[in-house]
Design a protein around this motif. Structure first.
Motif, mmCIF file in Angstrom:
data_model
loop_
_atom_site.group_PDB
_atom_site.id
_atom_site.type_symbol
_atom_site.label_atom_id
_atom_site.label_comp_id
_atom_site.label_asym_id
_atom_site.label_seq_id
_atom_site.Cartn_x
_atom_site.Cartn_y
_atom_site.Cartn_z
ATOM 1 N N ASP A 1 3.290 -5.909 -35.875
ATOM 2 C CA ASP A 1 1.900 -6.214 -36.226
ATOM 3 C C ASP A 1 1.405 -7.467 -35.507
ATOM 4 O O ASP A 1 0.214 -7.808 -35.589
ATOM 5 N N ASP A 2 2.313 -8.164 -34.785
ATOM 6 C CA ASP A 2 1.998 -9.381 -34.030
ATOM 7 C C ASP A 2 1.387 -10.457 -34.920
ATOM 8 O O ASP A 2 0.685 -11.348 -34.442
ATOM 9 N N ASN A 3 1.678 -10.376 -36.204
ATOM 10 C CA ASN A 3 1.071 -11.297 -37.164
ATOM 11 C C ASN A 3 2.095 -11.885 -38.127
ATOM 12 O O ASN A 3 1.804 -12.863 -38.812
ATOM 13 N N THR A 4 3.293 -11.286 -38.165
ATOM 14 C CA THR A 4 4.292 -11.659 -39.157
ATOM 15 C C THR A 4 5.595 -12.033 -38.461
ATOM 16 O O THR A 4 6.139 -11.235 -37.693
ATOM 17 N N LEU A 5 6.084 -13.241 -38.731
ATOM 18 C CA LEU A 5 7.283 -13.771 -38.085
ATOM 19 C C LEU A 5 8.382 -13.978 -39.117
ATOM 20 O O LEU A 5 8.173 -14.632 -40.149
ATOM 21 N N TYR A 6 9.542 -13.390 -38.837
ATOM 22 C CA TYR A 6 10.733 -13.604 -39.666
ATOM 23 C C TYR A 6 11.703 -14.485 -38.871
ATOM 24 O O TYR A 6 11.839 -14.332 -37.653
ATOM 25 N N PHE A 7 12.390 -15.384 -39.560
ATOM 26 C CA PHE A 7 13.347 -16.267 -38.883
ATOM 27 C C PHE A 7 14.287 -16.859 -39.917
ATOM 28 O O PHE A 7 14.082 -16.707 -41.135
ATOM 29 N N CYS A 8 15.333 -17.526 -39.452
ATOM 30 C CA CYS A 8 16.239 -18.208 -40.369
ATOM 31 C C CYS A 8 16.126 -19.715 -40.167
ATOM 32 O O CYS A 8 15.787 -20.187 -39.077
ATOM 33 N N SER A 9 16.396 -20.457 -41.225
ATOM 34 C CA SER A 9 16.241 -21.906 -41.190
ATOM 35 C C SER A 9 17.148 -22.550 -42.221
ATOM 36 O O SER A 9 17.382 -21.988 -43.298
ATOM 37 N N ASN A 10 17.662 -23.727 -41.889
ATOM 38 C CA ASN A 10 18.332 -24.549 -42.892
ATOM 39 C C ASN A 10 17.508 -25.796 -43.199
ATOM 40 O O ASN A 10 18.009 -26.759 -43.772
ATOM 41 N N GLY A 11 16.231 -25.764 -42.794
ATOM 42 C CA GLY A 11 15.354 -26.898 -43.034
ATOM 43 C C GLY A 11 14.375 -26.680 -44.172
ATOM 44 O O GLY A 11 14.093 -27.599 -44.937
ATOM 45 N N TRP A 12 13.842 -25.464 -44.314
ATOM 46 C CA TRP A 12 12.944 -25.153 -45.416
ATOM 47 C C TRP A 12 13.754 -24.933 -46.700
ATOM 48 O O TRP A 12 14.924 -24.518 -46.632
ATOM 49 N N PRO A 13 13.185 -25.203 -47.888
ATOM 50 C CA PRO A 13 13.952 -25.049 -49.142
ATOM 51 C C PRO A 13 14.531 -23.653 -49.284
ATOM 52 O O PRO A 13 13.826 -22.648 -49.126
ATOM 53 N N GLY A 14 15.825 -23.606 -49.572
ATOM 54 C CA GLY A 14 16.511 -22.330 -49.698
ATOM 55 C C GLY A 14 17.703 -22.427 -50.615
ATOM 56 O O GLY A 14 17.809 -23.361 -51.428
#
Length: 633
Positions: free
Chosen positions: A341-354
């Motif tokens: 959809d060129d509008n939605t991004l999935y990714f992994c992070s250890n910086g955002w609360p998780g």
């Protein structure tokens, strides 16, 4: 995990200082002897032997705080987190104020073990000490934010029922990083055999993934690793990571390979400014093939590993742009996947609360083109371990991922699961077609272009397959699209896909027969639009008119008749006048664009030449049309 090792090696320095000064919390000579021996073994990186000596030290004196902390640090290095927690807690029980760093290290390991309540208490205790560094203070606050999020998330789980893709895909070796074409007919993934990573593919037949096959000798190599790939929606282009290759610019670089027939061409590394001497990896290509998202630790970033993007222009790929603090943090962001959809991004992070370590997140573009605050996908999709490498189907209702925790065929296996509704992208369907010569029925390599009509923006541009005439492109709901297929010497083909106000129930499957340019042949201009009972051209018609002008310029000897047609509703005479005025409006537009008037005529036929049943709304819609016919060449 880099903080684990920073704190670990700081602890080595601390206790080597104790060893040199001879000041310990134990007076037991045997315990001290084993502790000193352990320090010498650590100097030589003999960590297992050091653990054995430290075990003897605490056996001789169970109140030996330094030995407990050193043991905990070593167990943490070995990822035996339960043992590490045990020894950190024993050290605190003996003397709560002996070493403030123990609280930060213990809190970090407790987060890894999903012991969030205890971790929060120990981290808050750490923050009460004076003179802690700003870096460690920020890290403790980040871990507390993880605890606060995780405590709530665990109490409010999302639906998660992973399904193993089966023996066609998974084996006793590791399989990971799966990506599928838009029609979900082909899955490409990485398989690791004897520490060598190569690409494999599996085709879906009768809703079952078939035995995977080696992708290509042109892409896979026996001496280098290939992985972290992204495939274009039509399956024609593969973007992937190659590391330590002779033609590389850094440790890892991004390469592109193009499918040719049933095989693949030789991959080519992307030139600077994308590939540099830094680490570039984990590409994800947008649906239109013009925006590439990737991960790099290059200078100018926000954290250790950041997500960047670059755009393809006529002059090549642009200078990469950091996605900024809306996505990237002072920590690590990796494994980007831009949905079709060129509008939605999935990714992994250890910086955002998780929930600890790397979690999976989703972010969406707002109307101003700014990435919104990432949302954690929730528990148990995320856990206290590392989650990464998530990709979705074009439709967005299912995701692919890999795991070694679900009792699969062996090591990492590939699974699928249904995405929680709130984490899904915009609804996307696709158009899949085949282009052939109208006379010979042989496949044609033709120019295929899809335009978002409201903004007159090209969202897909490529060629149909030379071997099979095939093409495939994704369409996001809520928009109006025009399709144009053209080839020199042929009439072009026009089609419209309106997804405004409706949810696509199934993909569009079309067979396109391109006719050679001959007198008498017609083309329906399906993307010429007028308001009801009016003949003023709507702005959405510009893309189609541009294609018609280009056709006339490319075929200077051709003369055409532009004709207007209506359905059978209303007065016959008024319909004829309306259809003629609409044809004249197109005629005037072409003349204004410097197409010679001598090459054009226009006529209105009203309702007299229907091409569909006027008794249905869908039929009447087809009959309301603008055409052109070749009258000379």
């Amino acid at each position: 995990m880099r903080y684990v090792y920073i704190l670990f090696f700081l602890s080595l320095i601390t206790f080597n200082t104790f060893a040199q000064s001879g000041q310990y919390t134990s007076n037991d000579k045997q315990a001290i002897k084993h502790f000193v021996a352990a320090n010498h073994l650590m100097d030589d990186r003999l960590f297992d032997e050091a653990i054995a000596e430290l075990g003897k030290a605490v056996s001789a004196d169970n109140k030996f705080i330094e030995a407990h902390i050193q043991l905990a640090d070593l167990y943490r290095r070995k990822r035996d987190y339960a043992a590490a927690i045990d020894h950190y807690r024993k050290a605190i029980a003996i003397n709560p104020d002996f070493n403030r760093a123990v609280y930060l290290k213990l809190g970090e390991v407790e987060v890894t073990e999903a012991q969030y309540e205890q971790a929060k208490q120990h981290l808050q205790k750490y923050l009460t000490f004076a003179n802690i560094t700003l870096q460690n203070m920020a890290y403790a606050q980040k871990l507390i934010a993880d605890c606060d999020f995780a405590i709530v998330a665990v109490k409010n789980p999302v639906a998660f029922k992973p399904l193993n893709l089966g023996k066609g895909v998974n084996s006793a070796d590791d399989e990971y990083m799966p990506v599928a074409t838009a029609d979900e007919s082909t899955l490409i993934f990485t398989r690791k055999i004897n520490n060598n990573e190569d690409f494999y593919k599996s085709e879906k037949k009768d809703d079952k993934w078939q035995p995977a096959t080696y992708l290509s000798d042109n892409i896979n190599t026996p001496n280098y690793n290939e992985g972290a790939q992204s495939i274009s929606q039509d399956g024609h282009y593969l973007f992937f990571t190659g590391c330590n290759r002779p033609d590389g610019r850094g440790k890892c670089d991004i390469y592109i390979a193009q499918r040719r027939g049933n095989g693949w061409g030789k991959p080519v590394g992307i030139n600077p400014p994308v590939n540099t001497g830094a680490w570039e990896s984990q590409p994800s290509i947008s649906a239109d093939g013009r925006t590439l998202y990737f991960v790099s630790n290059k200078a100018g970033g926000i954290g250790g590993y950041d997500i960047w993007k670059t755009t393809l222009t006529d002059k090549g790929w642009t200078e990469p742009e950091n996605l900024g603090p809306g996505i990237n943090t002072p920590y690590d962001e990796q494994s980007p996947f831009i949905h079709p959809d060129d509008n939605t991004l999935y990714f992994c992070s250890n910086g955002w609360p998780g929930l600890g370590n790397k979690d999976l997140f989703v972010s969406r573009l707002d109307a101003a083109g700014k990435w919104q605050k990432p949302e954690n996908l929730g528990y148990p999709i995320n856990s206290s371990g590392d989650e990464n490498g998530l990709t979705l189907t074009a439709h967005g209702d299912y995701a692919f991922f890999s795991s070694n925790k679900l009792q699969g065929s062996g090591g990492f296996d590939i699974y699928t699961f249904e995405m929680p509704p709130k984490a899904r992208p915009k609804l996307v369907t696709y158009v899949k077609g085949k282009v052939v010569d109208a006379k010979t029925k042989q496949p044609i390599e033709a120019d295929v272009e899809i335009i978002e009509l409201e903004r007159n923006r090209i969202v897909y541009q490529d060629y149909s397959g030379e071997d099979d005439g095939g093409f495939l492109a994704t369409l996001t709901s809520g928009k109006n699209y025009g399709l144009n297929i053209s080839k020199t010497g042929y009439l072009f083909y026009s089609e419209n896909f309106s997804l405004i106000g409706q949810v696509p129930k199934s993909p569009f499957i079309i067979n396109v027969e391109l006719s050679p340019i001959e007198v008498g042949k017609k083309v329906v201009l399906r993307n010429i639009f007028f308001d009801t009972n009016k003949y003023d051209l709507k702005t959405e018609s510009k893309a189609e008119l541009a294609k018609l002008i280009q056709f006339m310029n490319d075929n200077a000897a051709v003369k055409i008749e532009i004709s207007g047609h209506t359905d059978n509703m209303g007065n016959d005479d008024l319909n004829k006048v309306l259809s003629e005025n609409r044809a004249k409006e197109v005629y005037n537009y072409l003349v204004a664009a410097k197409v010679a008037a001598s090459r054009l005529i226009y006529k209105g036929f009203g309702e007299t030449q229907p091409i569909a049943d006027n008794n249905t709304e869908s039929g009447r819609q087809l009959n309301r049309r603008t055409e052109f016919k070749i009258i000379a060449q």
